[in-house]
Design an enzyme around this catalytic site. Structure first.
Site, PDB file in Angstrom:
ATOM      1  N   ARG A  52       0.842  -1.203   0.000  1.00 45.49           N
ATOM      2  CA  ARG A  52       0.000   0.000   0.000  1.00 45.49           C
ATOM      3  C   ARG A  52       0.877   1.253   0.000  1.00 45.49           C
ATOM      4  O   ARG A  52       0.587   2.224  -0.692  1.00 45.49           O
ATOM      5  CB  ARG A  52      -0.955   0.009   1.208  1.00 45.49           C
ATOM      6  CG  ARG A  52      -1.609   1.362   1.383  1.00 45.49           C
ATOM      7  CD  ARG A  52      -2.807   1.425   2.319  1.00 45.49           C
ATOM      8  NE  ARG A  52      -2.817   0.498   3.413  1.00 45.49           N
ATOM      9  CZ  ARG A  52      -2.089   0.619   4.544  1.00 45.49           C
ATOM     10  NH1 ARG A  52      -1.281   1.644   4.723  1.00 45.49           N
ATOM     11  NH2 ARG A  52      -2.178  -0.285   5.488  1.00 45.49           N
ATOM     12  N   TYR A 104     -15.700  18.309 -14.539  1.00 41.57           N
ATOM     13  CA  TYR A 104     -16.075  16.899 -14.702  1.00 41.57           C
ATOM     14  C   TYR A 104     -17.197  16.551 -13.704  1.00 41.57           C
ATOM     15  O   TYR A 104     -17.135  16.942 -12.532  1.00 41.57           O
ATOM     16  CB  TYR A 104     -14.829  16.029 -14.453  1.00 41.57           C
ATOM     17  CG  TYR A 104     -15.084  14.558 -14.524  1.00 41.57           C
ATOM     18  CD1 TYR A 104     -15.363  13.935 -15.740  1.00 41.57           C
ATOM     19  CD2 TYR A 104     -15.064  13.774 -13.385  1.00 41.57           C
ATOM     20  CE1 TYR A 104     -15.608  12.574 -15.805  1.00 41.57           C
ATOM     21  CE2 TYR A 104     -15.307  12.410 -13.438  1.00 41.57           C
ATOM     22  CZ  TYR A 104     -15.582  11.813 -14.651  1.00 41.57           C
ATOM     23  OH  TYR A 104     -15.828  10.463 -14.715  1.00 41.57           O
ATOM     24  N   ASP A 176      -6.714  19.986 -13.378  1.00 41.70           N
ATOM     25  CA  ASP A 176      -7.075  18.655 -13.868  1.00 41.70           C
ATOM     26  C   ASP A 176      -6.773  18.667 -15.367  1.00 41.70           C
ATOM     27  O   ASP A 176      -7.502  19.254 -16.158  1.00 41.70           O
ATOM     28  CB  ASP A 176      -8.564  18.383 -13.598  1.00 41.70           C
ATOM     29  CG  ASP A 176      -8.984  16.988 -14.063  1.00 41.70           C
ATOM     30  OD1 ASP A 176      -8.306  16.424 -14.948  1.00 41.70           O
ATOM     31  OD2 ASP A 176     -10.005  16.476 -13.560  1.00 41.70           O
ATOM     32  N   LYS A 201      -7.678   7.711 -18.806  1.00 39.52           N
ATOM     33  CA  LYS A 201      -7.938   8.271 -20.127  1.00 39.52           C
ATOM     34  C   LYS A 201      -6.682   8.189 -21.003  1.00 39.52           C
ATOM     35  O   LYS A 201      -6.214   7.109 -21.272  1.00 39.52           O
ATOM     36  CB  LYS A 201      -8.462   9.703 -19.974  1.00 39.52           C
ATOM     37  CG  LYS A 201      -9.509   9.858 -18.852  1.00 39.52           C
ATOM     38  CD  LYS A 201     -10.810   9.119 -19.126  1.00 39.52           C
ATOM     39  CE  LYS A 201     -11.757   9.043 -17.921  1.00 39.52           C
ATOM     40  NZ  LYS A 201     -12.052  10.274 -17.241  1.00 39.52           N
TER      41      LYS A 201
HETATM   42  C1  LIG Z   1     -12.537  10.712 -15.995  1.00 46.79           C
HETATM   43  C2  LIG Z   1     -12.189  12.007 -15.389  1.00 46.79           C
HETATM   44  C3  LIG Z   1     -12.005  12.141 -14.002  1.00 46.79           C
HETATM   45  C4  LIG Z   1     -12.218  10.996 -13.046  1.00 46.79           C
HETATM   46  O1  LIG Z   1     -11.320   9.963 -13.260  1.00 46.79           O
HETATM   47  P1  LIG Z   1     -11.624   8.414 -12.931  1.00 46.79           P
HETATM   48  O2  LIG Z   1     -10.360   7.751 -13.308  1.00 46.79           O
HETATM   49  O3  LIG Z   1     -12.818   8.001 -13.729  1.00 46.79           O
HETATM   50  O4  LIG Z   1     -11.906   8.344 -11.450  1.00 46.79           O
HETATM   51  C5  LIG Z   1     -11.643  13.380 -13.511  1.00 46.79           C
HETATM   52  N1  LIG Z   1     -11.480  14.436 -14.333  1.00 46.79           N
HETATM   53  C6  LIG Z   1     -11.657  14.347 -15.663  1.00 46.79           C
HETATM   54  C7  LIG Z   1     -11.457  15.555 -16.507  1.00 46.79           C
HETATM   55  C8  LIG Z   1     -12.021  13.137 -16.238  1.00 46.79           C
HETATM   56  O5  LIG Z   1     -12.211  13.065 -17.569  1.00 46.79           O
END
Ligand SMILES: *Cc1c(COP(=O)(O)O)cnc(C)c1O
Length: 387
Positions: A52, A104, A176, A201
């Protein structure tokens, strides 16, 4: 980003962890599934002790991602959402968080419910409106979150200007950067304290893991984030890190290919009579175009567009396509289409959707790396179905 930096990054992400296996000299790093590690003696632990807290696959990925963003270090988490929640540990109880009104959906939900619990206060602001942003900053936020381009309308904001204003107000700044990755936008170079990715992503890029990461500019933030990630147990699994590093190696190629396809598709959509709006910051007609030229090294490969005929036409259009898969999420090698009205943004109140500019016939594309002509033909098939 200079061309030279870009070239170095391409090499670094391919080479990360290559030849690091001390046992057998495997070329890529082996997968270390161990949850626990042997201690040399009761008073002395080795580099790794418990999965962890630390894991060799996670370390290699974290170092590669920190390097790509130019940060002091990175923490790799179990998801993008756990990465966002992790950052909230850097502020005090009852501190104000300022986030984009079109952030998001999962971020909107998390912040709203953390605020309802009384852990934080939150204000959602249209960050393209400088007067609204200035008013919000006068409330002395502890954290300012930025997301660009926004989802699903692809609005671009000035990262450098917002970070500078937020810093003057005394806030920690978080970008982000999931839609662009550090190969297109480098938040820390533009003044942000922390850059965040949903590695689910583009970073992994093959739609087969869920993961996240935060890269901080200061050692102090890296230490605090790593401490909390271990304390709360939100670190990523060894397997997910192994997969993500493998995906990361081809990020530059994938982004180039997807971005070229997105550009061709955006131009095609602009020429269609049934399309009423195209949101792609790589088009000279887009309000974010100039900002993309100055702060980014490319527009990315996400776009959205509105068609005539309302929800019924939008639904028929999605269903007529063969190549574009009907799914939420983005950033994979395969092209996806989604209807925010009934899919990614259904959790938002209808009034809030309309105020944010999300119409019921808005379609969002995550453009993949298939052949350009196949993608264009597929969209053409969609248009012929609704005409
Ligand atoms: C998908 C996404 C998230 C969240 O990520 P997860 O891996 O699904 O928890 C946060 N911000 C943006 C811009 C995203 O596209």
């Amino acid at each position: 980003m200079t061309d030279r930096e870009d070239t170095q990054h391409k090499t670094k992400i391919v080479q990360a962890g290559i030849g690091s296996d001390p046992a057998h000299g495997s070329v890529p790093p082996p997968l270390y599934l161990s949850s626990t590690y042997l201690w040399p003696s009761p008073s002395e632990k080795g580099e790794y002790d418990y999965g962890r807290s630390n894991n060799p696959n996670r370390t290699i990925l974290a170092d590669a991602l920190a390097d790509l963003d130019g940060g002091a270090g990175a923490v790799v988490t179990s998801s993008g959402m756990s990465a966002i929640d992790l950052v909230l540990n850097l502020i005090k109880a009852d501190d104000l968080v300022i986030a984009p009104h079109d952030c998001y959906g999962g971020t909107h939900r998390l912040l709203t419910h953390r605020a309802a619990q009384g852990r934080i206060r939150v204000e959602f602001v249209d960050q393209t409106d400088s007067a609204a942003l200035k008013a919000a900053l006068s409330n002395k936020p502890g954290l300012v979150m930025i997301e660009t381009p926004s989802n699903p309308l692809m609005r671009v904001v000035d990262v450098k200007a917002i970070c500078a204003a937020a810093k003057t107000a005394g806030a920690i700044t978080l970008v982000d950067n999931t839609f662009l990755t550090p190969l297109r936008l480098r938040p820390l170079d533009l003044g942000a304290d922390i850059a965040l990715q949903s590695t689910t992503k583009y970073i992994n890029g093959h739609s087969d893991i869920i993961g996240g990461c935060v890269v901080a500019k200061s050692e102090d933030h890296v230490e605090q984030l790593a401490w909390w990630a271990n304390a709360a147990g939100v670190t990523a699994s060894a397997f997910d890190c192994h997969q993500t590093l493998r995906g990361l190696r081809t990020l530059a190629l994938r982004l180039d290919a997807a971005e070229a396809n997105a550009m061709a598709i955006a131009k095609f959509l602009e020429s269609q009579a049934q399309v009423t709006a195209v949101n792609f910051p790589g088009l000279p007609s887009n309000p974010g175009y100039d900002l993309v030229k100055t702060q980014q090294s490319g527009p990315g490969a996400m776009l959205s567009f509105e068609i005539k005929g309302g929800l019924d036409a939008a639904t028929q259009f999605c269903e007529a396509l063969d190549i574009f898969g009907l799914a939420a999420s983005l950033g994979g090698v395969e092209s996806l289409i989604c209807l925010p009205e009934t899919m990614t943004h259904r959790g938002m109140a209808e009034k809030a959707r309309r105020e944010a500019g999300i119409s019921e016939s808005l379609l969002r594309l995550s453009v993949g790396i298939e052949s350009e002509s196949d993608l264009l033909n597929d969209l053409e098939k969609g248009f012929s179905t609704i005409s």
